[in-house]
Scaffold this motif. Structure first.
Motif, PDB file in Angstrom:
ATOM      1  N   ASN A 135      -8.086   1.372 -36.136  1.00  0.00           N
ATOM      2  CA  ASN A 135      -9.546   1.200 -36.062  1.00  0.00           C
ATOM      3  C   ASN A 135     -10.018   0.100 -37.010  1.00  0.00           C
ATOM      4  N   GLU A 136      -9.371   0.045 -38.168  1.00  0.00           N
ATOM      5  CA  GLU A 136      -9.766  -0.980 -39.138  1.00  0.00           C
ATOM      6  C   GLU A 136      -9.463  -2.371 -38.567  1.00  0.00           C
ATOM      7  N   ALA A 137      -8.327  -2.490 -37.875  1.00  0.00           N
ATOM      8  CA  ALA A 137      -7.977  -3.789 -37.278  1.00  0.00           C
ATOM      9  C   ALA A 137      -9.033  -4.200 -36.244  1.00  0.00           C
ATOM     10  N   ILE A 138      -9.475  -3.244 -35.433  1.00  0.00           N
ATOM     11  CA  ILE A 138     -10.515  -3.573 -34.435  1.00  0.00           C
ATOM     12  C   ILE A 138     -11.786  -4.034 -35.166  1.00  0.00           C
ATOM     13  N   GLY A 139     -12.096  -3.345 -36.269  1.00  0.00           N
ATOM     14  CA  GLY A 139     -13.267  -3.729 -37.074  1.00  0.00           C
ATOM     15  C   GLY A 139     -13.129  -5.151 -37.617  1.00  0.00           C
ATOM     16  N   ILE A 140     -11.902  -5.510 -38.034  1.00  0.00           N
ATOM     17  CA  ILE A 140     -11.686  -6.865 -38.583  1.00  0.00           C
ATOM     18  C   ILE A 140     -11.905  -7.909 -37.485  1.00  0.00           C
ATOM     19  N   ILE A 141     -11.358  -7.635 -36.295  1.00  0.00           N
ATOM     20  CA  ILE A 141     -11.536  -8.592 -35.180  1.00  0.00           C
ATOM     21  C   ILE A 141     -13.043  -8.762 -34.902  1.00  0.00           C
ATOM     22  N   GLU A 142     -13.747  -7.641 -34.856  1.00  0.00           N
ATOM     23  CA  GLU A 142     -15.188  -7.717 -34.545  1.00  0.00           C
ATOM     24  C   GLU A 142     -15.947  -8.482 -35.630  1.00  0.00           C
ATOM     25  N   LYS A 143     -15.557  -8.255 -36.884  1.00  0.00           N
ATOM     26  CA  LYS A 143     -16.239  -8.943 -37.992  1.00  0.00           C
ATOM     27  C   LYS A 143     -15.929 -10.451 -37.941  1.00  0.00           C
ATOM     28  N   ASN A 144     -14.663 -10.771 -37.689  1.00  0.00           N
ATOM     29  CA  ASN A 144     -14.298 -12.196 -37.592  1.00  0.00           C
ATOM     30  C   ASN A 144     -15.096 -12.879 -36.486  1.00  0.00           C
ATOM     31  N   ILE A 145     -15.236 -12.168 -35.352  1.00  0.00           N
ATOM     32  CA  ILE A 145     -15.984 -12.744 -34.222  1.00  0.00           C
ATOM     33  C   ILE A 145     -17.449 -12.933 -34.611  1.00  0.00           C
ATOM     34  N   SER A 146     -18.005 -11.896 -35.254  1.00  0.00           N
ATOM     35  CA  SER A 146     -19.439 -12.016 -35.548  1.00  0.00           C
ATOM     36  C   SER A 146     -19.699 -12.999 -36.696  1.00  0.00           C
ATOM     37  N   ASP A 147     -18.880 -12.974 -37.748  1.00  0.00           N
ATOM     38  CA  ASP A 147     -19.089 -13.906 -38.868  1.00  0.00           C
ATOM     39  C   ASP A 147     -18.971 -15.364 -38.435  1.00  0.00           C
ATOM     40  N   ASN A 148     -18.081 -15.611 -37.461  1.00  0.00           N
ATOM     41  CA  ASN A 148     -17.809 -17.005 -37.087  1.00  0.00           C
ATOM     42  C   ASN A 148     -18.414 -17.381 -35.721  1.00  0.00           C
ATOM     43  N   HIS A 149     -19.239 -16.475 -35.170  1.00  0.00           N
ATOM     44  CA  HIS A 149     -19.889 -16.702 -33.868  1.00  0.00           C
ATOM     45  C   HIS A 149     -18.871 -17.159 -32.819  1.00  0.00           C
ATOM     46  N   ILE A 150     -17.786 -16.377 -32.709  1.00  0.00           N
ATOM     47  CA  ILE A 150     -16.704 -16.795 -31.799  1.00  0.00           C
ATOM     48  C   ILE A 150     -16.978 -16.312 -30.380  1.00  0.00           C
ATOM     49  N   ASP A 151     -16.913 -17.257 -29.441  1.00  0.00           N
ATOM     50  CA  ASP A 151     -17.066 -16.920 -28.028  1.00  0.00           C
ATOM     51  C   ASP A 151     -15.648 -16.801 -27.456  1.00  0.00           C
ATOM     52  N   CYS A 152     -15.145 -15.559 -27.380  1.00  0.00           N
ATOM     53  CA  CYS A 152     -13.754 -15.392 -26.924  1.00  0.00           C
ATOM     54  C   CYS A 152     -13.652 -14.267 -25.897  1.00  0.00           C
ATOM     55  N   ASP A 153     -14.706 -14.090 -25.104  1.00  0.00           N
ATOM     56  CA  ASP A 153     -14.733 -13.092 -24.024  1.00  0.00           C
ATOM     57  C   ASP A 153     -14.454 -11.684 -24.545  1.00  0.00           C
ATOM     58  N   TYR A 154     -14.841 -11.430 -25.788  1.00  0.00           N
ATOM     59  CA  TYR A 154     -14.591 -10.091 -26.357  1.00  0.00           C
ATOM     60  C   TYR A 154     -15.471  -9.065 -25.652  1.00  0.00           C
ATOM     61  N   GLU A 155     -14.840  -7.983 -25.220  1.00  0.00           N
ATOM     62  CA  GLU A 155     -15.608  -6.916 -24.549  1.00  0.00           C
ATOM     63  C   GLU A 155     -15.092  -5.574 -24.992  1.00  0.00           C
ATOM     64  N   LYS A 156     -15.995  -4.669 -25.298  1.00  0.00           N
ATOM     65  CA  LYS A 156     -15.625  -3.278 -25.578  1.00  0.00           C
ATOM     66  C   LYS A 156     -15.256  -2.617 -24.256  1.00  0.00           C
ATOM     67  N   LYS A 157     -14.230  -1.779 -24.249  1.00  0.00           N
ATOM     68  CA  LYS A 157     -13.777  -1.168 -23.012  1.00  0.00           C
ATOM     69  C   LYS A 157     -13.419   0.293 -23.231  1.00  0.00           C
ATOM     70  N   THR A 158     -13.299   1.021 -22.138  1.00  0.00           N
ATOM     71  CA  THR A 158     -12.790   2.391 -22.190  1.00  0.00           C
ATOM     72  C   THR A 158     -11.438   2.387 -21.485  1.00  0.00           C
ATOM     73  N   GLY A 159     -10.379   2.665 -22.221  1.00  0.00           N
ATOM     74  CA  GLY A 159      -9.041   2.630 -21.626  1.00  0.00           C
ATOM     75  C   GLY A 159      -8.822   3.820 -20.708  1.00  0.00           C
ATOM     76  N   GLN A 160      -8.064   3.615 -19.633  1.00  0.00           N
ATOM     77  CA  GLN A 160      -7.722   4.725 -18.736  1.00  0.00           C
ATOM     78  C   GLN A 160      -6.209   4.887 -18.722  1.00  0.00           C
ATOM     79  N   LEU A 161      -5.794   6.082 -19.091  1.00  0.00           N
ATOM     80  CA  LEU A 161      -4.357   6.373 -19.176  1.00  0.00           C
ATOM     81  C   LEU A 161      -4.068   7.381 -18.082  1.00  0.00           C
ATOM     82  N   PHE A 162      -3.132   7.065 -17.175  1.00  0.00           N
ATOM     83  CA  PHE A 162      -2.947   8.004 -16.050  1.00  0.00           C
ATOM     84  C   PHE A 162      -1.486   8.352 -15.818  1.00  0.00           C
TER      85      PHE A 162
END
Ligand code: FAD
Length: 506
Positions: free
Chosen positions: A101-128
């Motif tokens: 979870n911390e790693a996901i937080g770091i990615i999100e912070k890096n994206i927001s701090d640096n205004h990165i346009d990298c098609d980042y999208e929150k998703k709900t994984g499906q495991l079947f």
């Protein structure tokens, strides 16, 4: 952007080269070898926190597995929380979940701090689960996940056309364009005063008083600390026996019925398939991955693509295959990555053994390694320590098996096909052959041009194997890979295969 294989990955449309750093300094606080997600995230973090850093990349940023990934960002991992609880106990399994979870937080912070346009999208994984056995496995995964606090919610419907028997939804997942992400981080790193030297191969290092002296193809660079973010460190160490190289295959399709799944999906087959959607140049594509095997252990890597494509075509209304590529990852002996200080040194760090979770662990490495360099400690240092010896069932067998692959393949040398003339190699074919008592890796291009090499990998003297899908020579022991000209594509070997002139063996 080049990659370590001849097939073009979906991310390679994103072409970016950095201004050549011809006048780089020769002394730095930290030298980071490797321009993948691990190296770039770590360099960015350290530079931001006041260290003068240089990234040394053998080819170009994104050349390694980060250019051949599928870039799912998950807090449920290839090592399930049930397995983690059994092996390490509940508290460490919780720490593992926290780290993801911390790693996901770091990615999100890096994206927001640096205004990165990298098609980042929150998703709900499906495991079947596709059958009852997989359903039992899923139950076990859900039970473990619940104990560490990872939500897996029963689902009666999924966005995939598979006849599933059980499924769960896992909120809090994400996906992005990995190359857009790391190139933007590179830019911020450069803006903060960092240096990137591409086309610069690190051959080795030595420790001299408080300096690390790094020998590269472009000269000597000195640094106070060194980080091997090379996916597996070069040289021979215990890490080469506790990590086994694997290949995985990915294909990106368009669908005729435009019925693209909304969420990323995963079955529980062995090896499992993984799916997500990505838009490239305004076109939506379904990326499917799977068919994993140990590096060098498939007689025909082209067949892995055929199998994957045929499987997907059974369920999806495939229109066109737009991209197909494969890449390498490392399976660690005890299921957890190795991130931190390398054994026997107080100034050299590494990160490896990410399984299929390198977006998470490569990012986490930036936190752990920068904390170790800046403060000497990290709350995750013990769990992921590269020097840990893990007393878990299967660990010794894994290490023994990895040592055995080396000896097996040396034995294998005796069974390599014998040929009496180079005309026995067909055009477009690569083969390891015995010719007049010696073994060679021979590739004949269409048109007849021969590429002749000695077939012994310089790293641990195993015999390389032909990878017809990526036109490369792959070492089954520790994952070194070479081009048809013998040039190192992937470490741990830092030495090319020996070239042979045709007239020398005629
Ligand atoms: C097909 C596939 C799909 C995957 N999908 C996912 C996924 O969906 N989600 C996920 O989290 N993970 C996934 N992974 C795993 C993930 O992609 C990797 O773990 C991650 O990209 C590794 O990043 P890295 O920076 O450590 O290594 P790399 O990206 O391999 O970078 C290492 C760099 O070091 C350079 N280098 C090596 N040796 C030297 C040297 N001696 N001198 C100078 N430079 C050197 C290389 O050129 C390379 O650019 C996948 C892996 C595969 C194979």
């Amino acid at each position: 952007m080049n990659r370590d294989g001849v097939r073009k990955s979906i991310w390679q449309e994103e072409i970016k080269s950095f201004p050549p750093a011809f006048n780089f300094e020769t002394e730095y606080d930290v030298a980071i070898i490797g321009g993948g997600i691990t190296g770039i995230s770590t360099a960015y973090e350290l530079q931001k926190r006041g260290k003068n850093c240089v990234v040394i990349e053998a080819s170009n940023v994104g050349f390694g597995t980060t250019g051949g990934t599928t870039a799912h960002i998950n807090n449920f991992l290839d090592t399930t929380y049930s397995e983690a609880i059994k092996k390490y106990g509940l508290e460490d399994a919780k720490l593992l979940f926290q780290s993801a979870n911390e790693a996901i937080g770091i990615i999100e912070k890096n994206i927001s701090d640096n205004h990165i346009d990298c098609d980042y999208e929150k998703k709900t994984g499906q495991l079947f689960a596709l059958d009852n056995q997989q359903a039992k496995q899923l139950d076990d995964m859900v039970e473990g996940a619940e104990k560490v606090g990872c939500k897996m919610l029963p689902a009666s419907d999924i966005s995939y056309p598979f006849p599933f028997v059980k499924a769960v939804e896992i909120p809090g997942q994400a996906q992005f364009h990995p190359i857009k992400y790391i190139t933007a981080l590179c830019q911020s790193f450069l803006n903060a005063g960092g240096t990137i030297v591409e086309n610069c191969f690190c051959k080795n290092h030595s420790e001299e008083n408080e300096w690390i002296v790094i020998s590269t193809s472009r000269g000597i660079i000195r640094a106070k600390k060194l980080v091997y973010a090379t996916h597996i460190p070069p040289g021979i160490s215990m890490l080469h026996f506790t990590n086994a190289p694997y290949r995985s295959y990915a294909i990106a399709f368009t669908l005729k019925d435009l019925n693209y799944p909304l969420e990323p999906g995963y079955d529980l087959m062995d090896p499992y398939h993984y799916y997500r959607v990505q838009e490239v140049n305004g076109e939506t594509l379904l990326i499917a991955g799977g068919e994993d095997h140990k590096t060098g252990h498939s007689d025909d890597t082209g067949v892995c693509f055929t199998n994957l494509e045929n499987y997907v075509r059974q369920y999806f209304d495939v229109d066109v295959v737009k991209y197909s590529w494969s890449s390498q990852y490392y399976e660690p002996a005890d299921g957890l990555p190795y991130i931190g200080k390398m054994s026997g040194s107080s100034s050299v760090f590494t990160a490896t053994g990410f399984r299929g979770n390198g977006m998470i662990f490569g990012t986490l490495a930036s936190k752990i390694i920068s904390e170790l360099i800046l403060t000497g400690n990290s709350k995750y240092a013990r769990l992921f320590s590269p020097s840990r010896i893990t007393p878990i069932a299967g660990f010794t067998e894994f290490v023994k098996e990895n040592i055995a692959v080396a000896t097996d393949f040396i034995k294998d040398k005796l069974f390599i096909e014998k040929i009496s003339s180079l005309t026995e190699i067909a055009e477009g074919e690569g083969k390891v052959v015995k010719y007049e008592g010696d073994s060679y890796a021979i590739y004949k291009e269409k048109g007849g041009r021969l590429h002749l090499l000695k077939s012994t990998c310089p790293h641990a003297k195993c015999e390389v194997r032909w990878n017809s899908a990526e036109i490369s020579w792959d070492c089954p022991c520790h994952g070194s890979r070479f081009s048809v000209n013998g040039k190192v594509l992937n470490t741990p070997s830092v030495t090319d295969l020996i070239k042979i002139r045709e007239k020398d063996i005629e």
